[in-house]
Design an enzyme around this catalytic site. Structure first.
Site, PDB file in Angstrom:
ATOM      1  N   GLY A 281       0.799  -1.235   0.000  1.00 25.62           N
ATOM      2  CA  GLY A 281       0.000   0.000   0.000  1.00 25.62           C
ATOM      3  C   GLY A 281       0.821   1.269   0.000  1.00 25.62           C
ATOM      4  O   GLY A 281       0.249   2.355  -0.063  1.00 25.62           O
ATOM      5  N   ASP A 303       3.181  -3.325   3.764  1.00 20.97           N
ATOM      6  CA  ASP A 303       4.309  -2.969   2.886  1.00 20.97           C
ATOM      7  C   ASP A 303       5.588  -3.461   3.563  1.00 20.97           C
ATOM      8  O   ASP A 303       5.548  -4.154   4.597  1.00 20.97           O
ATOM      9  CB  ASP A 303       4.352  -1.454   2.605  1.00 20.97           C
ATOM     10  CG  ASP A 303       4.970  -1.137   1.230  1.00 20.97           C
ATOM     11  OD1 ASP A 303       6.169  -1.414   1.050  1.00 20.97           O
ATOM     12  OD2 ASP A 303       4.255  -0.658   0.349  1.00 20.97           O
ATOM     13  N   ASP A 334       5.784  -9.231   3.181  1.00 16.51           N
ATOM     14  CA  ASP A 334       6.359  -9.452   1.849  1.00 16.51           C
ATOM     15  C   ASP A 334       5.292 -10.142   1.005  1.00 16.51           C
ATOM     16  O   ASP A 334       4.870 -11.253   1.326  1.00 16.51           O
ATOM     17  CB  ASP A 334       7.600 -10.347   2.008  1.00 16.51           C
ATOM     18  CG  ASP A 334       8.167 -10.776   0.662  1.00 16.51           C
ATOM     19  OD1 ASP A 334       7.643 -10.356  -0.392  1.00 16.51           O
ATOM     20  OD2 ASP A 334       9.146 -11.555   0.673  1.00 16.51           O
ATOM     21  N   ARG A 350      -2.807  -1.596  -5.836  1.00 19.15           N
ATOM     22  CA  ARG A 350      -2.700  -0.398  -6.680  1.00 19.15           C
ATOM     23  C   ARG A 350      -1.236  -0.166  -7.044  1.00 19.15           C
ATOM     24  O   ARG A 350      -0.386  -0.045  -6.178  1.00 19.15           O
ATOM     25  CB  ARG A 350      -3.267   0.833  -5.967  1.00 19.15           C
ATOM     26  CG  ARG A 350      -3.210   2.087  -6.842  1.00 19.15           C
ATOM     27  CD  ARG A 350      -3.768   3.297  -6.124  1.00 19.15           C
ATOM     28  NE  ARG A 350      -3.699   4.482  -6.938  1.00 19.15           N
ATOM     29  CZ  ARG A 350      -2.640   5.293  -7.022  1.00 19.15           C
ATOM     30  NH1 ARG A 350      -1.542   5.026  -6.348  1.00 19.15           N
ATOM     31  NH2 ARG A 350      -2.669   6.357  -7.782  1.00 19.15           N
ATOM     32  N   HIS A 354       2.025  -3.964 -11.883  1.00 18.80           N
ATOM     33  CA  HIS A 354       2.793  -3.382 -13.005  1.00 18.80           C
ATOM     34  C   HIS A 354       4.290  -3.303 -12.691  1.00 18.80           C
ATOM     35  O   HIS A 354       5.083  -3.108 -13.592  1.00 18.80           O
ATOM     36  CB  HIS A 354       2.223  -2.012 -13.396  1.00 18.80           C
ATOM     37  CG  HIS A 354       2.657  -0.881 -12.515  1.00 18.80           C
ATOM     38  ND1 HIS A 354       2.770   0.408 -12.952  1.00 18.80           N
ATOM     39  CD2 HIS A 354       3.005  -0.846 -11.194  1.00 18.80           C
ATOM     40  CE1 HIS A 354       3.176   1.190 -11.963  1.00 18.80           C
ATOM     41  NE2 HIS A 354       3.311   0.457 -10.886  1.00 18.80           N
TER      42      HIS A 354
HETATM   43  C1  SAM Z   1       4.572   1.577  -6.950  1.00 16.90           C
HETATM   44  S1  SAM Z   1       4.456   1.486  -5.222  1.00 16.90           S
HETATM   45  C2  SAM Z   1       2.691   1.471  -4.994  1.00 16.90           C
HETATM   46  C3  SAM Z   1       2.289   1.910  -3.628  1.00 16.90           C
HETATM   47  C4  SAM Z   1       0.774   2.065  -3.396  1.00 16.90           C
HETATM   48  N1  SAM Z   1       0.035   0.865  -3.652  1.00 16.90           N
HETATM   49  C5  SAM Z   1       0.209   3.212  -4.206  1.00 16.90           C
HETATM   50  O1  SAM Z   1      -0.561   2.972  -5.129  1.00 16.90           O
HETATM   51  O2  SAM Z   1       0.587   4.357  -3.931  1.00 16.90           O
HETATM   52  C6  SAM Z   1       4.923  -0.181  -4.939  1.00 16.90           C
HETATM   53  C7  SAM Z   1       4.973  -0.560  -3.474  1.00 16.90           C
HETATM   54  O3  SAM Z   1       5.296  -1.956  -3.378  1.00 16.90           O
HETATM   55  C8  SAM Z   1       6.106  -2.104  -2.237  1.00 16.90           C
HETATM   56  N2  SAM Z   1       6.832  -3.390  -2.317  1.00 16.90           N
HETATM   57  C9  SAM Z   1       7.845  -3.716  -3.151  1.00 16.90           C
HETATM   58  N3  SAM Z   1       8.231  -4.979  -2.951  1.00 16.90           N
HETATM   59  C10 SAM Z   1       7.418  -5.460  -1.974  1.00 16.90           C
HETATM   60  C11 SAM Z   1       7.297  -6.743  -1.347  1.00 16.90           C
HETATM   61  N4  SAM Z   1       8.084  -7.777  -1.705  1.00 16.90           N
HETATM   62  N5  SAM Z   1       6.346  -6.893  -0.406  1.00 16.90           N
HETATM   63  C12 SAM Z   1       5.535  -5.855  -0.057  1.00 16.90           C
HETATM   64  N6  SAM Z   1       5.602  -4.624  -0.623  1.00 16.90           N
HETATM   65  C13 SAM Z   1       6.536  -4.445  -1.570  1.00 16.90           C
HETATM   66  C14 SAM Z   1       7.004  -0.885  -2.285  1.00 16.90           C
HETATM   67  O4  SAM Z   1       7.608  -0.638  -1.036  1.00 16.90           O
HETATM   68  C15 SAM Z   1       6.032   0.196  -2.704  1.00 16.90           C
HETATM   69  O5  SAM Z   1       5.438   0.825  -1.602  1.00 16.90           O
END
Ligand code: SAM
Length: 477
Positions: A281, A303, A334, A350, A354
Site C-alpha cells: 500500500g 508494505d 512481503d 494499486r 505493473h
Molecule cells: C509503486 S508502489 C505502490 C504503492 C501504493 N500501492 C500506491 O498505489 O501508492 C509499490 C509498493 O510496493 C512495495 N513493495 C515492493 N516490494 C514489496 C514486497 N516484496 N512486499 C511488499 N511490498 C513491496 C514498495 O515498497 C512500494 O510501496
C-alpha cells in the site's frame, strides 16, 4: 499521401472541442484558467476542468493537435526533435532540484532575473537561463522579458510549498510534508531517466534481453548495482531517495481527481467492518481516501518495514482518528510470502502488479488467491494499455470497451493516452515490470486462479480498476 481532408477533419475536431469547452466555462460563468498564471486550487474554474465532458473534449484537442502537427511537420525535423526530448526531462529535473519554482513563487508575478534566480539556487546563471528557456519554450515557466522568468500554470504544480532558503538549508527534508508531485517528477527524471538511457544496451545484451529477473534491468546497468530498485532504495546511502519515492507515490495521486478511486468499485456497498487489505500500500494514500469516504471499513496497510514506518506517519498526519480507533492497522508483509489476512473482503493492489514481470506477478496473485474466501474481491488498479485496434476481449468483459474516437484519430487516442505507454517503458527500465493489455492481465489472473468480471475506467484518472473474483465464483459486483 495525406489528403487535405484529413487536415480539415483534425482541425474540425479541435474547433468543435474548443466550442464545447467554452460552453462549459460559460455555463459556470468562469473563464478558462490562464496558462500564464500559477494554478490556484481555490479557483472554481478548476472544477470545470475536471468535469468528465470537459476532460473528454480536452483529450480530443490533445490527440488531434499532436496528429495535425505530425501530419504537417517536416519528417526529418520531427524525428530529430523527438530524439532530443530527453533534454526536456533533464531540464525539468534541474529546475526542480534547484528549487526554481519556489524561488519564482517568492518573486511573485513580475518574475526574477536569472542572475538572481541563480544566486539563490547557488548555480551558474548562464547555464540556468538556457535550461529555463528550453522549458519556457515547452510551456513550463514563462520568459517575461529577456532573462526574466516567472512561474506559469504548469511549473507551479511542482511547488514544494516551502521557503527556498529552508529547502537549500535542509535538502534531506525537502519533500517531507509536500504535495509530492515534485518528488514524483524528481524520481522519474533521476532514477527513471538514467535507467531509460541504458535500455537499448540491455536489449542488445542476450544476458539481459530475454531475462525476467528484476536484476536484469536497465536500472541495474545504469546504477552499477546487482540489487533490484526496492532493495537498493533501502541502502543507507539512498535514504533520501527512499523518502522521495514514498512521497512521490503519494504525489502521483495528483494525476487523477481525488474522488476517482471512489467512482469504480462500490466501496460504500461493503458491509460495515469489512476488511480492506492494501497490499504493497505504500504510505496508504489510496486506502486513506477510501477510508475517509467509507469510515466503516477496516483497513490493513501492508508494505516493507521502512515504508510501513512512513505509512504510520502519513496516517497520523492525515487521518489520526483512524489510527487511534484501530480502524487502520499497519503490517510489515512481503507479498511473495503467504498472506496473513485470511478474512479479507477486498485485496487492493494499486500500482503493484505493473512493477513485476508476469511470472512474479502470478506469484503475488497466487498468494492472495490462497488467502481468499469465496467472497473476496481482488481490485487491481493499474493503467491498462489500450490495443491500437479492436479486440474480441473488448466486448466480453463488462466495462472494458471505450468509445471509438472520431476519424482520423488513432483508435487509442494517440498522445492523449500516452501515459500508459510511457509508464510501460518506465516499468521495464526500472524493474523489468510492465503495464498490461487486458489480454496479458486476463492471462496472469487465470494462472493464479482469479477471474476478471468487471473493468472500470476511472473518470478523471489514467487508471482503470480491474475487479476479479476467485475462479468458479458467480460474482455480484
Ligand atoms: C509503486 S508502489 C505502490 C504503492 C501504493 N500501492 C500506491 O498505489 O501508492 C509499490 C509498493 O510496493 C512495495 N513493495 C515492493 N516490494 C514489496 C514486497 N516484496 N512486499 C511488499 N511490498 C513491496 C514498495 O515498497 C512500494 O510501496
Amino acid at each position: 499521401m495525406e489528403s487535405p481532408s484529413s487536415l480539415r477533419q483534425l482541425s474540425d475536431i479541435i474547433s468543435q472541442a474548443v466550442t464545447a469547452i467554452e460552453a462549459e466555462y460559460a455555463k459556470a460563468s468562469t473563464p478558462l484558467p490562464s496558462l500564464d498564471a500559477p494554478l490556484d486550487p481555490t479557483n472554481p474554474a478548476e472544477a470545470v476542468g475536471m468535469q468528465p465532458s470537459v476532460m473528454a473534449s480536452s483529450a480530443l484537442i490533445i490527440a488531434a493537435a499532436a496528429q495535425i502537427s505530425a501530419t504537417v511537420n517536416n519528417p526529418a525535423l520531427a524525428i530529430i526533435n523527438d530524439s532530443l526530448l530527453y533534454h526536456l526531462s533533464s531540464c525539468l529535473r534541474a529546475a526542480a532540484a534547484l528549487n526554481v519554482v519556489e524561488i519564482l513563487r517568492e518573486a511573485g508575478q513580475d518574475g526574477l532575473h536569472v542572475k538572481d534566480i541563480a544566486q539563490k539556487a547557488r548555480t551558474d546563471p548562464d547555464k540556468l537561463s538556457r535550461v529555463l528557456r528550453l522549458l519556457a519554450t515547452h510551456h513550463v515557466f514563462r520568459e517575461l522579458t529577456p532573462d526574466v522568468f516567472a512561474n506559469n500554470r504548469i511549473s507551479s504544480v511542482i511547488d514544494k510549498g516551502k521557503s527556498s532558503e529552508v529547502l537549500f538549508e535542509k535538502p534531506a527534508e525537502k519533500f517531507i510534508g509536500t504535495s509530492g508531485l515534485g518528488a514524483y517528477l524528481e524520481h522519474i527524471t533521476d532514477e527513471g531517466f538514467k535507467s531509460s538511457a541504458y535500455m537499448t544496451d540491455a536489449l542488445l545484451d542476450p544476458a539481459t534481453a530475454f531475462s525476467q529477473e528484476p536484476t536484469a534491468t536497465p536500472f541495474c546497468r545504469a546504477f552499477s548495482t546487482t540489487a533490484p530498485i526496492f532493495a537498493w532504495l533501502e541502502n543507507p546511502e539512498n535514504k533520501d531517495r527512499l523518502v522521495r519515492f514514498g512521497v512521490g507515490q503519494a504525489g502521483s495521486t495528483k494525476l487523477e481527481s481525488p474522488e476517482s478511486i471512489l467512482l469504480g468499485f462500490k466501496w460504500d456497498q461493503l458491509p460495515k467492518d469489512s476488511v480492506l487489505v492494501d497490499v504493497g500500500g505504500g504510505v496508504g494514500s489510496t486506502s486513506l481516501l477510501i477510508a475517509k469516504a467509507t469510515p466503516g471499513l477496516r483497513i490493513i496497510n501492508q508494505d516493507r518495514a521502512p515504508v510501513v514506518e512512513q505509512a504510520k506517519e502519513y496516517w497520523n498526519e492525515h487521518l489520526r482518528s483512524h489510527v487511534q480507533s484501530g480502524m487502520v492497522q499497519f503490517q510489515v508483509h512481503d507479498f511473495f510470502a503467504p498472506q496473513p489476512v485470511k478474512n479479507a473482503d477486498v485485496f487492493l493492489l494499486r500500482q503493484i502488479i505493473h512493477d513485476w514481470p508476469d511470472e512474479a506477478a502470478v506469484r503475488i496473485l497466487t498468494q492472495l488467491r490462497a488467502a481468499s474466501t469465496h467472497d473476496t474481491k481482488l481490485v487491481i488498479v493499474d493503467q491498462i494499455i489500450p490495443y491500437a485496434t479492436e479486440s474480441p476481449l473488448t466486448n466480453s468483459i463488462p466495462g472494458l470497451a471505450r468509445p471509438a474516437p472520431p476519424a482520423p484519430l488513432l483508435r487509442n487516442m494517440g498522445v492523449a493516452m500516452a501515459v500508459p505507454y510511457w509508464a510501460d517503458i518506465h516499468m521495464y527500465a526500472l524493474l523489468n515490470g510492465r503495464e498490461r493489455t487486458m489480454g496479458t492481465l486476463v492471462a496472469i489472473c487465470e494462472k493464479a486462479g482469479w477471474k476478471i468480471v468487471q473493468v472500470y475506467h476511472l473518470p478523471g484518472s489514467l487508471f482503470s480498476e480491474t475487479i476479479a473474483v476467485p475462479n468458479g465464483v458467480q460474482a455480484k459486483i
